[in-house]
Design an enzyme around this catalytic site. Structure first.
Site, mmCIF file in Angstrom:
data_model
loop_
_atom_site.group_PDB
_atom_site.id
_atom_site.type_symbol
_atom_site.label_atom_id
_atom_site.label_comp_id
_atom_site.label_asym_id
_atom_site.label_seq_id
_atom_site.Cartn_x
_atom_site.Cartn_y
_atom_site.Cartn_z
ATOM 1 N N ASP A 35 -0.397 5.301 -11.989
ATOM 2 C CA ASP A 35 0.239 4.168 -11.338
ATOM 3 C C ASP A 35 1.084 4.763 -10.204
ATOM 4 O O ASP A 35 1.340 5.978 -10.189
ATOM 5 C CB ASP A 35 1.115 3.439 -12.364
ATOM 6 N N LEU A 36 1.495 3.947 -9.251
ATOM 7 C CA LEU A 36 2.273 4.483 -8.122
ATOM 8 C C LEU A 36 3.784 4.262 -8.279
ATOM 9 O O LEU A 36 4.552 5.213 -8.479
ATOM 10 C CB LEU A 36 1.796 3.827 -6.818
ATOM 11 N N ASP A 37 4.185 2.970 -8.221
ATOM 12 C CA ASP A 37 5.612 2.639 -8.204
ATOM 13 C C ASP A 37 6.267 2.989 -9.536
ATOM 14 O O ASP A 37 5.887 2.461 -10.584
ATOM 15 C CB ASP A 37 5.800 1.135 -7.940
ATOM 16 N N THR A 63 9.986 4.080 -6.252
ATOM 17 C CA THR A 63 10.040 2.823 -5.502
ATOM 18 C C THR A 63 10.339 1.610 -6.388
ATOM 19 O O THR A 63 10.600 0.530 -5.871
ATOM 20 C CB THR A 63 8.697 2.557 -4.786
ATOM 21 N N LYS A 93 7.602 -5.304 -13.601
ATOM 22 C CA LYS A 93 7.010 -4.013 -13.255
ATOM 23 C C LYS A 93 5.506 -4.047 -13.472
ATOM 24 O O LYS A 93 5.032 -4.515 -14.512
ATOM 25 C CB LYS A 93 7.629 -2.892 -14.099
ATOM 26 N N SER A 136 -2.933 1.138 -8.806
ATOM 27 C CA SER A 136 -1.663 0.447 -8.554
ATOM 28 C C SER A 136 -1.886 -1.017 -8.225
ATOM 29 O O SER A 136 -2.913 -1.387 -7.662
ATOM 30 C CB SER A 136 -0.962 1.123 -7.374
ATOM 31 N N ALA A 137 -0.894 -1.846 -8.555
ATOM 32 C CA ALA A 137 -0.967 -3.269 -8.223
ATOM 33 C C ALA A 137 -0.535 -3.523 -6.784
ATOM 34 O O ALA A 137 -0.733 -4.606 -6.246
ATOM 35 C CB ALA A 137 -0.051 -4.057 -9.160
ATOM 36 N N LYS A 180 -2.540 -6.504 -13.648
ATOM 37 C CA LYS A 180 -2.182 -5.933 -14.949
ATOM 38 C C LYS A 180 -1.372 -7.004 -15.683
ATOM 39 O O LYS A 180 -0.610 -7.710 -15.028
ATOM 40 C CB LYS A 180 -1.286 -4.689 -14.750
ATOM 41 N N GLU A 193 1.767 5.416 -16.711
ATOM 42 C CA GLU A 193 2.311 4.106 -16.346
ATOM 43 C C GLU A 193 3.793 3.988 -16.711
ATOM 44 O O GLU A 193 4.221 4.511 -17.737
ATOM 45 C CB GLU A 193 1.591 3.015 -17.157
ATOM 46 N N ASP A 194 4.555 3.276 -15.886
ATOM 47 C CA ASP A 194 5.968 3.037 -16.229
ATOM 48 C C ASP A 194 6.205 1.593 -16.655
ATOM 49 O O ASP A 194 7.333 1.218 -16.950
ATOM 50 C CB ASP A 194 6.881 3.356 -15.037
HETATM 51 C C1 BG6 Z 1 3.605 -2.715 -8.669
HETATM 52 C C2 BG6 Z 1 5.093 -2.817 -8.867
HETATM 53 O O1 BG6 Z 1 3.240 -1.364 -8.565
HETATM 54 O O2 BG6 Z 1 3.192 -3.385 -7.496
HETATM 55 C C3 BG6 Z 1 5.535 -4.274 -8.820
HETATM 56 O O3 BG6 Z 1 5.447 -2.251 -10.114
HETATM 57 C C4 BG6 Z 1 5.040 -4.930 -7.535
HETATM 58 O O4 BG6 Z 1 6.934 -4.311 -8.899
HETATM 59 C C5 BG6 Z 1 3.527 -4.771 -7.441
HETATM 60 O O5 BG6 Z 1 5.355 -6.313 -7.536
HETATM 61 C C6 BG6 Z 1 2.955 -5.367 -6.160
HETATM 62 O O6 BG6 Z 1 3.414 -4.615 -5.076
HETATM 63 P P1 BG6 Z 1 3.416 -5.038 -3.569
HETATM 64 O O7 BG6 Z 1 3.924 -3.796 -2.872
HETATM 65 O O8 BG6 Z 1 2.015 -5.366 -3.168
HETATM 66 O O9 BG6 Z 1 4.317 -6.208 -3.405
HETATM 67 MG MG MG Z 2 4.800 1.110 -11.860
#
Ligand code: BG6
Ligand code: MG
Length: 218
Positions: free
Chosen positions: A9-11, A17, A45, A114-115, A145, A169-170
């Site tokens: 996962d990224l964030d 972030t 998240k 990542s989402a 997710k 994943e966090d």
């Molecule tokens: C996820 C984050 O990685 O991405 C969420 O954990 C975030 O907090 C989601 O809402 C969507 O991200 P973005 O950058 O497209 O708004």
């Molecule tokens: Mg995350």
């Protein structure tokens, strides 16, 4: 040697972030007159931008027009982008480069799952874009997710069976997605929050190369 897929996962896993998403959502929630707590934040998240705003408005019992909904999403993203604008490789989380380097050295498949629709831009900012064999983000999926879609596409792009994949994943939603995809789930964060994960570590500094090697050869 066994070849597994390691999906990150990224964030909140690769980069720090998650705190910026929190600040941007908190500002938006407060602007529309809703309190926003850290506990509520845990539920956002890993969740897409659309679903996050739906949840926040729902908590405040607020209904808005479709136009206003889009305006609020844009506003949140603008705030978020202002935080990440000055981001550098300094915001890569502790020991992530060590683990990535080890996986590369062991010839394992490495993917991003990542989402976020901002994922590619962030990876470029922190100079990790070239590291991944596959990148699947919010622009490539139709189901958020905890649906496993994002990780299943990543496995497919790596050409590795889902059962041979490991997910870092966090978020609670992300751990549930990894579990539904029949992958090994590794939580990065607090054990009580991520109790559904197969393993939980506070951060990557707690993950030894020995642990990774055991996963590879399992
Ligand atoms: C996820 C984050 O990685 O991405 C969420 O954990 C975030 O907090 C989601 O809402 C969507 O991200 P973005 O950058 O497209 O708004
Ligand atoms: Mg995350």
């Amino acid at each position: 040697m066994n070849k597994r897929g390691f999906i990150f996962d990224l964030d909140g896993v690769i980069v720090d972030t998650a705190k910026y998403h929190f600040l941007a959502w908190k500002k938006l929630a407060n602007d529309v007159g809703i309190d926003f707590t850290e506990t509520q934040n845990e539920q956002l998240k890993g969740v897409s931008r659309v679903k996050s705003l739906e949840k926040i408005l729902n908590w405040g019992n607020i209904t808005v027009s479709e136009e206003k909904f889009h305006q609020l999403m844009d506003q949140k993203n603008q705030d978020y982008l202002s935080y990440i604008d000055t981001m550098t490789a300094n915001e890569i989380l502790v020991d992530v480069p060590r683990i990535l380097q080890h996986l590369k050295q062991e010839n394992q498949g490495v993917a991003l799952g990542s989402a976020s629709k901002n994922a590619r831009a962030i990876l470029k900012k922190v100079a990790l874009y070239e590291t991944f064999d596959a990148i699947v983000d919010g622009t490539n999926v139709s189901k958020a997710k905890p649906d496993p879609e994002v990780f299943l596409i990543a496995a497919k792009e790596l050409n590795i069976a889902p059962e041979q994949c490991v997910v870092f994943e966090d978020s609670i939603a992300g751990i549930q997605a990894a579990n539904s995809a029949n992958m090994i789930s590794i939580g990065i964060g607090e054990e009580d929050v991520l109790s559904e994960a197969n393993f939980v570590f506070k951060d990557f500094s707690e993950i030894s190369t020995d642990f990774i090697n055991k996963l590879i050869n399992k």
